[in-house]
Design a protein around this motif. Structure first.
Motif, PDB file in Angstrom:
ATOM      1  N   VAL A 160       0.906  -1.209   0.045  1.00 13.83           N
ATOM      2  CA  VAL A 160      -0.016   0.112   0.001  1.00 13.83           C
ATOM      3  C   VAL A 160       0.771   1.314   0.007  1.00 13.83           C
ATOM      4  CG1 VAL A 160      -1.676   1.230   1.385  1.00 13.83           C
ATOM      5  CG2 VAL A 160      -1.834  -1.190   1.026  1.00 13.83           C
ATOM      6  N   ILE A 161       0.731   2.162  -1.108  1.00  6.42           N
ATOM      7  CA  ILE A 161       1.477   3.380  -0.937  1.00  6.42           C
ATOM      8  C   ILE A 161       0.506   4.662  -0.908  1.00  6.42           C
ATOM      9  CG2 ILE A 161       2.703   4.913  -2.641  1.00  6.42           C
ATOM     10  CD1 ILE A 161       3.759   2.407  -4.094  1.00  6.42           C
ATOM     11  N   ALA A 162       0.977   5.353   0.067  1.00  2.00           N
ATOM     12  CA  ALA A 162      -0.036   6.410   0.495  1.00  2.00           C
ATOM     13  C   ALA A 162       0.843   7.631  -0.127  1.00  2.00           C
ATOM     14  CB  ALA A 162      -0.428   6.461   1.926  1.00  2.00           C
ATOM     15  N   GLY A 163      -0.083   8.492  -0.885  1.00  2.00           N
ATOM     16  CA  GLY A 163       0.422   9.899  -1.204  1.00  2.00           C
ATOM     17  C   GLY A 163       0.277  10.144  -2.525  1.00  2.00           C
ATOM     18  N   GLY A 164       0.274  11.432  -3.070  1.00  7.60           N
ATOM     19  CA  GLY A 164      -0.080  11.713  -4.205  1.00  7.60           C
ATOM     20  C   GLY A 164       1.002  12.729  -5.137  1.00  7.60           C
ATOM     21  N   GLY A 165       2.245  12.562  -4.712  1.00  6.85           N
ATOM     22  CA  GLY A 165       3.245  13.251  -5.472  1.00  6.85           C
ATOM     23  C   GLY A 165       4.151  12.418  -6.501  1.00  6.85           C
ATOM     24  N   ASP A 166       5.297  12.942  -6.756  1.00  5.45           N
ATOM     25  CA  ASP A 166       6.100  12.346  -7.750  1.00  5.45           C
ATOM     26  C   ASP A 166       6.712  10.955  -7.081  1.00  5.45           C
ATOM     27  OD1 ASP A 166       6.184  13.811 -10.143  1.00  5.45           O
ATOM     28  OD2 ASP A 166       7.064  15.266  -9.032  1.00  5.45           O
ATOM     29  N   ARG A 187      -6.196  11.151  -1.326  1.00  6.92           N
ATOM     30  CA  ARG A 187      -7.615  11.828  -0.766  1.00  6.92           C
ATOM     31  C   ARG A 187      -8.230  12.531  -1.963  1.00  6.92           C
ATOM     32  NH1 ARG A 187      -3.126  15.009   1.099  1.00  6.92           N
ATOM     33  NH2 ARG A 187      -3.352  17.255   0.460  1.00  6.92           N
ATOM     34  N   ARG A 188      -7.666  12.526  -3.292  1.00  6.89           N
ATOM     35  CA  ARG A 188      -8.236  12.988  -4.427  1.00  6.89           C
ATOM     36  C   ARG A 188      -7.988  12.275  -5.503  1.00  6.89           C
ATOM     37  NH1 ARG A 188      -4.753  17.235  -2.983  1.00  6.89           N
ATOM     38  NH2 ARG A 188      -6.619  18.430  -1.940  1.00  6.89           N
ATOM     39  N   ASP A 189      -8.709  12.449  -6.674  1.00 11.88           N
ATOM     40  CA  ASP A 189      -8.399  11.519  -8.007  1.00 11.88           C
ATOM     41  C   ASP A 189      -7.338  12.292  -8.642  1.00 11.88           C
ATOM     42  OD1 ASP A 189      -9.337   9.764  -9.996  1.00 11.88           O
ATOM     43  OD2 ASP A 189      -9.727  11.554 -11.306  1.00 11.88           O
ATOM     44  N   ARG A 190      -6.883  13.427  -8.508  1.00 10.72           N
ATOM     45  CA  ARG A 190      -5.814  14.133  -9.264  1.00 10.72           C
ATOM     46  C   ARG A 190      -4.523  14.223  -8.332  1.00 10.72           C
ATOM     47  NH1 ARG A 190      -7.071  19.589 -11.804  1.00 10.72           N
ATOM     48  NH2 ARG A 190      -4.965  19.354 -12.729  1.00 10.72           N
ATOM     49  N   PHE A 191      -3.426  13.724  -8.960  1.00  6.76           N
ATOM     50  CA  PHE A 191      -1.968  13.616  -8.535  1.00  6.76           C
ATOM     51  C   PHE A 191      -1.222  14.937  -8.724  1.00  6.76           C
ATOM     52  CE2 PHE A 191      -3.810   9.494  -8.677  1.00  6.76           C
ATOM     53  CZ  PHE A 191      -3.407   8.795  -7.501  1.00  6.76           C
TER      54      PHE A 191
END
Length: 340
Positions: A160-166, A187-191
């Motif tokens: 499981v990877i948590a986060g939305g950055g590079d 937490r959102r669809d866009r990264f």
């Protein structure tokens, strides 16, 4: 040499990351000797400590090079000038002395003196931003990791990877090649990753090779004796979901601090050292800065930018140390590599 005995050199470099290592080389090219201090136990900065297997694509001459390999090559390049490394030591104090010298002491009692100090501290002292999950400490280093240093460690695992950055997106793409399963929590669809990377991530999700769990955030951990069995996630309105997992990789960025550098009286802007881009000079005579730790109008936080800054700072240091002997600029193809 015994602690407390002053060691004299031309230049003290604070930071042994990629830019710090190249600064050794550039100083050597103008015949300046260097001592290098870094709080980490090995040279390389983030390239060694955080992402040694991560590919870098914007190093001139290398279409692709892994971070660890870049450090190996930079250390080899610097080795010609016999730098003295003080690793696993944090700089504690930096004080002006008579004759235009600076006296630096470290956490292990090392005392260095030089007329020029070049700060190449990268992001400064760094550590992970930990998610506020009860009991997470028991899993850290066993099944919760904040950095990936050896990709093979995770072969066949449910990750499981948590986060939305590079970092989150890049490792999801990489680990999808070897993991048993990869789930990405955001937490959102866009990264916030590079558009091409985000497109590849979503393409793999459509193919069923990656699970995109959005919009969710981490909620809890299940397991025993440091061994993770599942991660619980929740939406903002409280809906929960359980994901079976062997490994959790939370990528929420770094907590960064200049540490004692912040107390040296340097001009700072947003926790970065202000320098003159034409010389690398700070507001303190004899102290220069290069790499991600510095700022000036138009600054680009790239390793290759730091390399150019290293060349500028080395020549500025030479002019300070040898004002009576102007430096005649030569290309390396003409001068070769001077003897150390």
């Amino acid at each position: 040499m015994a602690n407390g005995q002053t060691q004299q050199t031309d230049v003290i470099i604070v930071g042994a990351g990629p830019v710090g290592l190249f600064t050794v080389f550039e100083c050597g090219m103008v015949r300046l000797n260097c001592h290098v201090v870094d709080v980490l136990d090995d040279a390389g900065g983030q390239c060694t400590a955080l992402y040694p297997e991560k590919p870098i694509y914007d190093i001139p001459g290398f279409p692709r090079i892994e971070a660890a390999e870049l450090i190996v090559r930079l250390k080899a390049q610097a080795a010609a000038f016999r730098p003295v490394y003080h690793l696993g030591e944090q700089v504690q104090t930096l004080e002006p002395r008579t004759g235009g010298f600076w006296r630096l002491t470290t956490s292990k009692g090392t005392v260095l003196q030089a007329k020029a100090v070049i700060i190449a501290a990268g992001v400064g002292a760094f550590g992970p931003n930990r998610p506020p999950l009860p009991g997470i400490e028991a899993y850290e280093g066993k099944s919760v990791f904040y950095y990936v240093t050896q990709r093979e460690t995770f072969r066949g695992k449910r990750i499981v990877i948590a986060g939305g950055g590079d970092t989150a997106v890049d490792w999801a793409l990489s680990l999808a090649e070897i993991a048993g399963r990869v789930s990405v929590i955001h937490r959102r669809d866009r990264f916030r990753a590079a558009p091409d990377s985000e497109a590849r991530l979503k393409a793999l999700a459509k193919e069923g090779r990656i699970d995109l769990v959005v919009p969710y955030q981490l909620h809890g951990l299940e397991g025993d004796d440091g061994k993770l069995t599942a991660v619980t996630v929740a939406t903002l309105d409280g809906q929960t979901r359980r994901i079976e997992a062997d490994i959790l990789l939370p990528f929420f960025g770094l907590s960064m601090s200049l540490g004692p550098i912040a107390d040296w009286g340097l001009a700072l802007e947003r926790n970065q050292v202000e320098v003159d881009p034409a010389t690398g000079a700070t507001n303190k005579a004899g102290i220069f800065g290069v790499g991600d730790v510095v700022t000036y109008p138009g600054k680009l936080k790239l390793i290759l930018t730091g390399f150019a800054e290293a060349a500028i700072a080395a020549r500025s240091a030479y002019a300070l140390i040898h004002p009576e002997t102007p430096l005649h600029f030569e290309y390396s193809t003409t001068s070769g590599v001077p003897d150390a």
